[in-house]
Design an enzyme around this catalytic site. Sequence first.
Site, PDB file in Angstrom:
ATOM      1  N   PRO A  38       0.823  -1.207   0.000  1.00 19.48           N
ATOM      2  CA  PRO A  38       0.000   0.000   0.000  1.00 19.48           C
ATOM      3  C   PRO A  38       0.859   1.259   0.000  1.00 19.48           C
ATOM      4  O   PRO A  38       1.985   1.234   0.502  1.00 19.48           O
ATOM      5  CB  PRO A  38      -0.787  -0.092   1.312  1.00 19.48           C
ATOM      6  CG  PRO A  38      -0.005  -1.022   2.180  1.00 19.48           C
ATOM      7  CD  PRO A  38       0.728  -1.963   1.264  1.00 19.48           C
ATOM      8  N   ASP A  39       0.335   2.351  -0.575  1.00 19.76           N
ATOM      9  CA  ASP A  39       1.053   3.626  -0.424  1.00 19.76           C
ATOM     10  C   ASP A  39       0.636   4.233   0.915  1.00 19.76           C
ATOM     11  O   ASP A  39       0.023   3.555   1.753  1.00 19.76           O
ATOM     12  CB  ASP A  39       0.827   4.555  -1.633  1.00 19.76           C
ATOM     13  CG  ASP A  39      -0.603   5.050  -1.773  1.00 19.76           C
ATOM     14  OD1 ASP A  39      -1.429   4.798  -0.874  1.00 19.76           O
ATOM     15  OD2 ASP A  39      -0.905   5.703  -2.789  1.00 19.76           O
ATOM     16  N   PHE A  40       0.969   5.481   1.153  1.00 20.58           N
ATOM     17  CA  PHE A  40       0.683   6.076   2.459  1.00 20.58           C
ATOM     18  C   PHE A  40      -0.608   6.876   2.467  1.00 20.58           C
ATOM     19  O   PHE A  40      -1.432   6.747   3.362  1.00 20.58           O
ATOM     20  CB  PHE A  40       1.852   6.982   2.887  1.00 20.58           C
ATOM     21  CG  PHE A  40       3.121   6.211   3.073  1.00 20.58           C
ATOM     22  CD1 PHE A  40       3.414   5.619   4.288  1.00 20.58           C
ATOM     23  CD2 PHE A  40       4.006   6.037   2.019  1.00 20.58           C
ATOM     24  CE1 PHE A  40       4.561   4.868   4.458  1.00 20.58           C
ATOM     25  CE2 PHE A  40       5.161   5.288   2.171  1.00 20.58           C
ATOM     26  CZ  PHE A  40       5.442   4.703   3.402  1.00 20.58           C
ATOM     27  N   ARG A  41      -0.795   7.724   1.446  1.00 17.67           N
ATOM     28  CA  ARG A  41      -1.829   8.753   1.535  1.00 17.67           C
ATOM     29  C   ARG A  41      -3.041   8.566   0.633  1.00 17.67           C
ATOM     30  O   ARG A  41      -3.922   9.424   0.651  1.00 17.67           O
ATOM     31  CB  ARG A  41      -1.201  10.138   1.304  1.00 17.67           C
ATOM     32  CG  ARG A  41      -0.214  10.496   2.403  1.00 17.67           C
ATOM     33  CD  ARG A  41       0.496  11.811   2.224  1.00 17.67           C
ATOM     34  NE  ARG A  41       1.465  11.993   3.309  1.00 17.67           N
ATOM     35  CZ  ARG A  41       2.666  11.440   3.346  1.00 17.67           C
ATOM     36  NH1 ARG A  41       3.083  10.690   2.341  1.00 17.67           N
ATOM     37  NH2 ARG A  41       3.470  11.630   4.388  1.00 17.67           N
ATOM     38  N   ASN A 112      11.166   5.054  -1.360  1.00 19.15           N
ATOM     39  CA  ASN A 112      10.646   3.763  -0.933  1.00 19.15           C
ATOM     40  C   ASN A 112      11.669   2.961  -0.142  1.00 19.15           C
ATOM     41  O   ASN A 112      12.868   3.015  -0.416  1.00 19.15           O
ATOM     42  CB  ASN A 112      10.151   2.975  -2.145  1.00 19.15           C
ATOM     43  CG  ASN A 112       9.014   3.695  -2.844  1.00 19.15           C
ATOM     44  OD1 ASN A 112       8.435   4.604  -2.278  1.00 19.15           O
ATOM     45  ND2 ASN A 112       8.708   3.295  -4.072  1.00 19.15           N
ATOM     46  N   ASP A 114      11.209  -0.366   0.254  1.00 18.67           N
ATOM     47  CA  ASP A 114      10.912  -1.769  -0.062  1.00 18.67           C
ATOM     48  C   ASP A 114      12.018  -2.471  -0.838  1.00 18.67           C
ATOM     49  O   ASP A 114      11.919  -3.669  -1.124  1.00 18.67           O
ATOM     50  CB  ASP A 114       9.575  -1.873  -0.827  1.00 18.67           C
ATOM     51  CG  ASP A 114       9.531  -0.989  -2.088  1.00 18.67           C
ATOM     52  OD1 ASP A 114      10.596  -0.795  -2.720  1.00 18.67           O
ATOM     53  OD2 ASP A 114       8.436  -0.504  -2.437  1.00 18.67           O
ATOM     54  N   HIS A 131      14.999   7.658   1.968  1.00 22.21           N
ATOM     55  CA  HIS A 131      14.404   7.382   3.275  1.00 22.21           C
ATOM     56  C   HIS A 131      14.914   6.071   3.855  1.00 22.21           C
ATOM     57  O   HIS A 131      14.256   5.442   4.676  1.00 22.21           O
ATOM     58  CB  HIS A 131      12.864   7.394   3.174  1.00 22.21           C
ATOM     59  CG  HIS A 131      12.310   8.759   2.876  1.00 22.21           C
ATOM     60  ND1 HIS A 131      11.015   8.986   2.477  1.00 22.21           N
ATOM     61  CD2 HIS A 131      12.898   9.980   2.928  1.00 22.21           C
ATOM     62  CE1 HIS A 131      10.830  10.292   2.282  1.00 22.21           C
ATOM     63  NE2 HIS A 131      11.966  10.910   2.541  1.00 22.21           N
ATOM     64  N   SER A 204       3.220  11.657  -3.822  1.00 28.61           N
ATOM     65  CA  SER A 204       2.363  12.818  -3.583  1.00 28.61           C
ATOM     66  C   SER A 204       3.204  14.092  -3.450  1.00 28.61           C
ATOM     67  O   SER A 204       2.650  15.176  -3.329  1.00 28.61           O
ATOM     68  CB  SER A 204       1.548  12.597  -2.301  1.00 28.61           C
ATOM     69  OG  SER A 204       2.421  12.428  -1.201  1.00 28.61           O
TER      70      SER A 204
HETATM   71  P1  OAD Z   1       2.069   8.832  -0.868  1.00 27.21           P
HETATM   72  O1  OAD Z   1       1.166   7.751  -0.400  1.00 27.21           O
HETATM   73  O2  OAD Z   1       2.075  10.098  -0.127  1.00 27.21           O
HETATM   74  O3  OAD Z   1       1.752   9.174  -2.396  1.00 27.21           O
HETATM   75  C1  OAD Z   1       1.608   8.158  -3.363  1.00 27.21           C
HETATM   76  C2  OAD Z   1       1.177   8.803  -4.682  1.00 27.21           C
HETATM   77  O4  OAD Z   1       1.170   7.792  -5.674  1.00 27.21           O
HETATM   78  C3  OAD Z   1      -0.225   9.390  -4.637  1.00 27.21           C
HETATM   79  O5  OAD Z   1      -0.221  10.634  -5.333  1.00 27.21           O
HETATM   80  C4  OAD Z   1      -1.078   8.353  -5.373  1.00 27.21           C
HETATM   81  O6  OAD Z   1      -2.174   8.916  -6.053  1.00 27.21           O
HETATM   82  C5  OAD Z   1      -0.076   7.798  -6.355  1.00 27.21           C
HETATM   83  N1  OAD Z   1      -0.319   6.409  -6.783  1.00 27.21           N
HETATM   84  C6  OAD Z   1      -0.725   5.356  -6.068  1.00 27.21           C
HETATM   85  N2  OAD Z   1      -0.753   4.233  -6.805  1.00 27.21           N
HETATM   86  C7  OAD Z   1      -0.355   4.589  -8.057  1.00 27.21           C
HETATM   87  C8  OAD Z   1      -0.171   3.902  -9.296  1.00 27.21           C
HETATM   88  N3  OAD Z   1      -0.382   2.593  -9.398  1.00 27.21           N
HETATM   89  N4  OAD Z   1       0.245   4.609 -10.358  1.00 27.21           N
HETATM   90  C9  OAD Z   1       0.479   5.933 -10.282  1.00 27.21           C
HETATM   91  N5  OAD Z   1       0.329   6.650  -9.144  1.00 27.21           N
HETATM   92  C10 OAD Z   1      -0.068   5.987  -8.043  1.00 27.21           C
HETATM   93  O7  OAD Z   1       3.536   8.179  -0.956  1.00 27.21           O
HETATM   94  P2  OAD Z   1       4.945   8.935  -1.029  1.00 27.21           P
HETATM   95  O8  OAD Z   1       4.835  10.187  -1.817  1.00 27.21           O
HETATM   96  O9  OAD Z   1       5.950   7.932  -1.430  1.00 27.21           O
HETATM   97  O10 OAD Z   1       8.140   8.408   4.532  1.00 27.21           O
HETATM   98  O11 OAD Z   1       5.167   9.291   0.501  1.00 27.21           O
HETATM   99  C11 OAD Z   1       6.302   9.984   0.894  1.00 27.21           C
HETATM  100  C12 OAD Z   1       6.781   9.570   2.260  1.00 27.21           C
HETATM  101  O12 OAD Z   1       5.717   9.695   3.211  1.00 27.21           O
HETATM  102  C13 OAD Z   1       7.180   8.113   2.377  1.00 27.21           C
HETATM  103  O13 OAD Z   1       8.498   7.871   1.934  1.00 27.21           O
HETATM  104  C14 OAD Z   1       7.025   7.838   3.838  1.00 27.21           C
HETATM  105  C15 OAD Z   1       5.760   8.580   4.125  1.00 27.21           C
HETATM  106  O14 OAD Z   1       5.637   9.067   5.415  1.00 27.21           O
HETATM  107  C16 OAD Z   1       8.669   7.786   5.595  1.00 27.21           C
HETATM  108  O15 OAD Z   1       8.188   6.800   6.053  1.00 27.21           O
HETATM  109  C17 OAD Z   1       9.868   8.439   6.152  1.00 27.21           C
END
Ligand code: OAD
Length: 270
Positions: A38-41, A112, A114, A131, A204
């Site tokens: 899963p992503d975060f937001r 990431n 992972d 990170h 994001s």
């Molecule tokens: P976010 O969850 O904040 O953002 C993920 C982005 O990817 C969002 O804009 C989604 O719409 C988009 N997305 C999801 N699935 C997708 C797909 N299949 N194709 C295209 N876009 C997709 O994740 P990050 O930006 O990585 O830090 O978050 C940044 C940091 O916040 C992470 O490294 C983590 C977190 O807190 C730490 O843990 C230190």
Amino acid sequence: KVLKARDIPALAHYIKSNECKNIAIMLGAGVSTAAGIPDFRSPKTGLYSNLARLNLPHPEAVFDISFFRNNPVPFYSLAHELYPGKFRPTLTHSFVRLLSEKNLLLKCFTQNIDTLERRAGVPGNKIIEAHGSFATQRCIDCKSEYDDERMKKHVLEKKIPRCDRCKGLIKPDIVFFGEALPAEFIQSIGLLNSADLLIVMGTSLTVHPFASLAEMTPSSCPRVLINLDKVGDFGDQPDDVILLGQCDEVVKQLCQELGWEKELSRLWEK
Ligand code: OAD
């Protein structure tokens, strides 16, 4: 203006030209969602909207160093689920490798943890894990390193590892909120001055300093955003290309246009 248009054909044309030799990549959790992480937001599916069971004061606390010091349990329950090993790189990770094999990859900056970039075969010296990652771990007090296999065993058995020397908590070398980013991240920022193209995928762009990298390329450098939604200041510069959609899909279309489709699937199927 460098690009003839803000679309995939114009982008592919530029990538194949002599002007484009150094491509910088920025990655976020969205490039690994297709791998099952899963992503975060993202609303509903994102990690931060599914942490109620961990009774956190706020979702980011799970990655907060002061919180962890007092209560490492939520982080370790999550680590059990996110621990690398079960997941396979996506087509987008293979695309980064393909750029490297074509000697076009300047650097891949990833948020990431992972390790899927390495697992896809992107060379280690081309990856900046801004990170950190789950690859190594140490004591948060005396900083002694801790054995990989013992760490793995603890995480899989949902136990919390402690330092042999000082009994301090062991934490993977993931950058928590409140901690500095790795020196190699800081040292590599200057490379962006020589980028001919920046491709930002699956993030994001909300967490700094990482997000600000997207604003550090020269004004002559086209920037591409491949993401489900528009983020950051993309669209403000004349050579910004915004390609909304699933990154694997968009990458596939781009590679079709480049005539790299077969090479891409060969790398991914390996
Ligand atoms: P976010 O969850 O904040 O953002 C993920 C982005 O990817 C969002 O804009 C989604 O719409 C988009 N997305 C999801 N699935 C997708 C797909 N299949 N194709 C295209 N876009 C997709 O994740 P990050 O930006 O990585 O830090 O978050 C940044 C940091 O916040 C992470 O490294 C983590 C977190 O807190 C730490 O843990 C230190």
